[in-house]
Motif scaffolding. Structure first.
Motif, mmCIF file in Angstrom:
data_model
loop_
_atom_site.group_PDB
_atom_site.id
_atom_site.type_symbol
_atom_site.label_atom_id
_atom_site.label_comp_id
_atom_site.label_asym_id
_atom_site.label_seq_id
_atom_site.Cartn_x
_atom_site.Cartn_y
_atom_site.Cartn_z
ATOM 1 N N SER A 180 0.845 -1.198 0.000
ATOM 2 C CA SER A 180 0.000 0.000 0.000
ATOM 3 C C SER A 180 0.876 1.242 0.000
ATOM 4 O O SER A 180 2.096 1.147 0.128
ATOM 5 C CB SER A 180 -0.881 0.006 1.258
ATOM 6 O OG SER A 180 -0.052 0.070 2.410
ATOM 7 N N CYS A 181 0.223 2.410 -0.085
ATOM 8 C CA CYS A 181 0.980 3.668 -0.071
ATOM 9 C C CYS A 181 0.959 4.343 1.285
ATOM 10 O O CYS A 181 1.506 5.433 1.447
ATOM 11 C CB CYS A 181 0.427 4.622 -1.128
ATOM 12 S SG CYS A 181 -1.041 5.518 -0.580
ATOM 13 N N ASP A 182 0.305 3.760 2.261
ATOM 14 C CA ASP A 182 0.166 4.303 3.626
ATOM 15 C C ASP A 182 -0.909 5.379 3.742
ATOM 16 O O ASP A 182 -1.149 5.901 4.829
ATOM 17 C CB ASP A 182 1.486 4.884 4.169
ATOM 18 C CG ASP A 182 2.496 3.795 4.505
ATOM 19 O OD1 ASP A 182 2.329 2.662 4.026
ATOM 20 O OD2 ASP A 182 3.449 4.077 5.246
ATOM 21 N N GLY A 183 -1.547 5.724 2.631
ATOM 22 C CA GLY A 183 -2.508 6.826 2.654
ATOM 23 C C GLY A 183 -3.685 6.586 3.585
ATOM 24 O O GLY A 183 -4.189 7.519 4.214
ATOM 25 N N CYS A 184 -4.135 5.344 3.683
ATOM 26 C CA CYS A 184 -5.277 5.064 4.558
ATOM 27 C C CYS A 184 -4.868 5.142 6.022
ATOM 28 O O CYS A 184 -5.634 5.605 6.862
ATOM 29 C CB CYS A 184 -5.881 3.698 4.210
ATOM 30 S SG CYS A 184 -6.734 3.730 2.612
ATOM 31 N N GLU A 186 -4.539 -2.424 6.178
ATOM 32 C CA GLU A 186 -4.336 -1.655 4.943
ATOM 33 C C GLU A 186 -3.441 -2.471 4.010
ATOM 34 O O GLU A 186 -2.481 -3.095 4.453
ATOM 35 C CB GLU A 186 -3.650 -0.323 5.273
ATOM 36 C CG GLU A 186 -3.316 0.507 4.029
ATOM 37 C CD GLU A 186 -2.294 1.605 4.345
ATOM 38 O OE1 GLU A 186 -2.697 2.741 4.574
ATOM 39 O OE2 GLU A 186 -1.086 1.295 4.359
ATOM 40 N N GLY A 227 -9.578 0.577 2.729
ATOM 41 C CA GLY A 227 -9.038 1.103 1.481
ATOM 42 C C GLY A 227 -9.052 0.128 0.319
ATOM 43 O O GLY A 227 -9.187 -1.086 0.483
ATOM 44 N N ALA A 228 -8.908 0.705 -0.881
ATOM 45 C CA ALA A 228 -9.015 -0.066 -2.125
ATOM 46 C C ALA A 228 -7.932 -1.135 -2.263
ATOM 47 O O ALA A 228 -8.159 -2.179 -2.868
ATOM 48 C CB ALA A 228 -8.970 0.888 -3.322
ATOM 49 N N CYS A 229 -6.747 -0.888 -1.707
ATOM 50 C CA CYS A 229 -5.689 -1.904 -1.784
ATOM 51 C C CYS A 229 -6.132 -3.164 -1.046
ATOM 52 O O CYS A 229 -6.023 -4.281 -1.562
ATOM 53 C CB CYS A 229 -4.385 -1.382 -1.184
ATOM 54 S SG CYS A 229 -3.659 -0.016 -2.082
ATOM 55 N N GLY A 236 -12.552 2.860 -0.402
ATOM 56 C CA GLY A 236 -12.142 4.235 -0.681
ATOM 57 C C GLY A 236 -10.652 4.284 -0.947
ATOM 58 O O GLY A 236 -9.917 3.366 -0.606
ATOM 59 N N CYS A 237 -10.208 5.351 -1.598
ATOM 60 C CA CYS A 237 -8.778 5.523 -1.891
ATOM 61 C C CYS A 237 -8.462 7.014 -1.898
ATOM 62 O O CYS A 237 -8.530 7.647 -2.922
ATOM 63 C CB CYS A 237 -8.411 4.883 -3.233
ATOM 64 S SG CYS A 237 -6.651 5.042 -3.646
ATOM 65 N N PRO A 238 -8.097 7.566 -0.727
ATOM 66 C CA PRO A 238 -8.034 6.850 0.562
ATOM 67 C C PRO A 238 -9.422 6.723 1.168
ATOM 68 O O PRO A 238 -10.398 7.243 0.638
ATOM 69 C CB PRO A 238 -7.151 7.761 1.419
ATOM 70 C CG PRO A 238 -7.466 9.145 0.901
ATOM 71 C CD PRO A 238 -7.703 8.981 -0.576
HETATM 72 FE FE1 SF4 Z 1 -2.996 4.328 -0.572
HETATM 73 FE FE2 SF4 Z 1 -5.354 4.276 -1.841
HETATM 74 FE FE3 SF4 Z 1 -4.163 1.999 -1.082
HETATM 75 FE FE4 SF4 Z 1 -5.233 3.624 0.748
HETATM 76 S S1 SF4 Z 1 -6.351 2.520 -0.859
HETATM 77 S S2 SF4 Z 1 -3.242 2.617 0.878
HETATM 78 S S3 SF4 Z 1 -4.771 5.660 -0.158
HETATM 79 S S4 SF4 Z 1 -3.390 3.478 -2.611
#
Ligand code: SF4
Length: 171
Positions: free
Chosen positions: A17-21, A62, A88-90, A140-142
């Protein structure tokens, strides 16, 4: 969800993941303070705590599964968790990294890394629910901060969250 003598234990886990959540959770500050008194944040690497021990009343997860190691790790998280919520979507759908599911991952690795032979990865990125039972999916994203607070509050109160998210098996 926990005995009256102790606070429910919360854990937050990260996979691909990107850590956004998780940042959405950290961004809750004031609102989180309102529920923090009712919670023991027992494991949250992005914030302060990194020691895994015992069982958790609520795990927020996440990220998606992209390595054999993570496939094993999520099974361990499930074993330790009374309730498991993907955020989150991931975590709920495989995320943008799921593009590999329609391509040759070895080709991608060769294009991106100088030493692709060092890369140990699965051919696919899959949602958490494909690996272990999930109690609730928050999409959601995020994710929405407001919805996240609703989900945490609902699980603390032992009720069903009121969000547009998809519930897998909340009682
Ligand atoms: Fe990042 Fe979107 Fe994945 Fe959340 S769902 S970890 S915001 S890429």
């Amino acid at each position: 969800m926990a005995s009256p003598t102790r606070k429910p234990r919360l854990a937050v886990w990260k996979f691909a993941s990107c850590d956004g959540c998780q940042l959405s959770l950290l961004d809750c500050e004031d609102e989180l303070l309102a529920v923090a008194g009712a919670l023991d944040i027992a494991y949250f690497m992005e914030a302060t705590r990194g020691r895994i021990e015992g069982r958790y009343d609520l795990s927020l997860v996440e990220g998606s599964i992209t390595t054999a190691h993570d496939a094993e790790r999520i099974r361990e998280v499930r074993r330790r968790s009374r309730r498991l919520v993907t955020i989150g979507a991931c975590a709920t759908a495989g995320g943008i990294q799921g593009l590999r599911n329609f391509a040759d991952v070895a080709e991608y690795a060769a294009a991106v890394y100088a030493r692709p032979d060092y890369i140990a990865t699965l051919a696919t990125s899959t949602p958490i629910a494909e690996h272990v039972p999930v109690d609730f999916e928050l999409r959601g994203c995020p994710i929405s901060k407001r919805q996240l607070l609703e989900v945490v509050s609902a699980f603390l109160a032992g009720r069903r969250p009121v969000t547009p998210a998809h519930s897998v098996c909340v009682e």
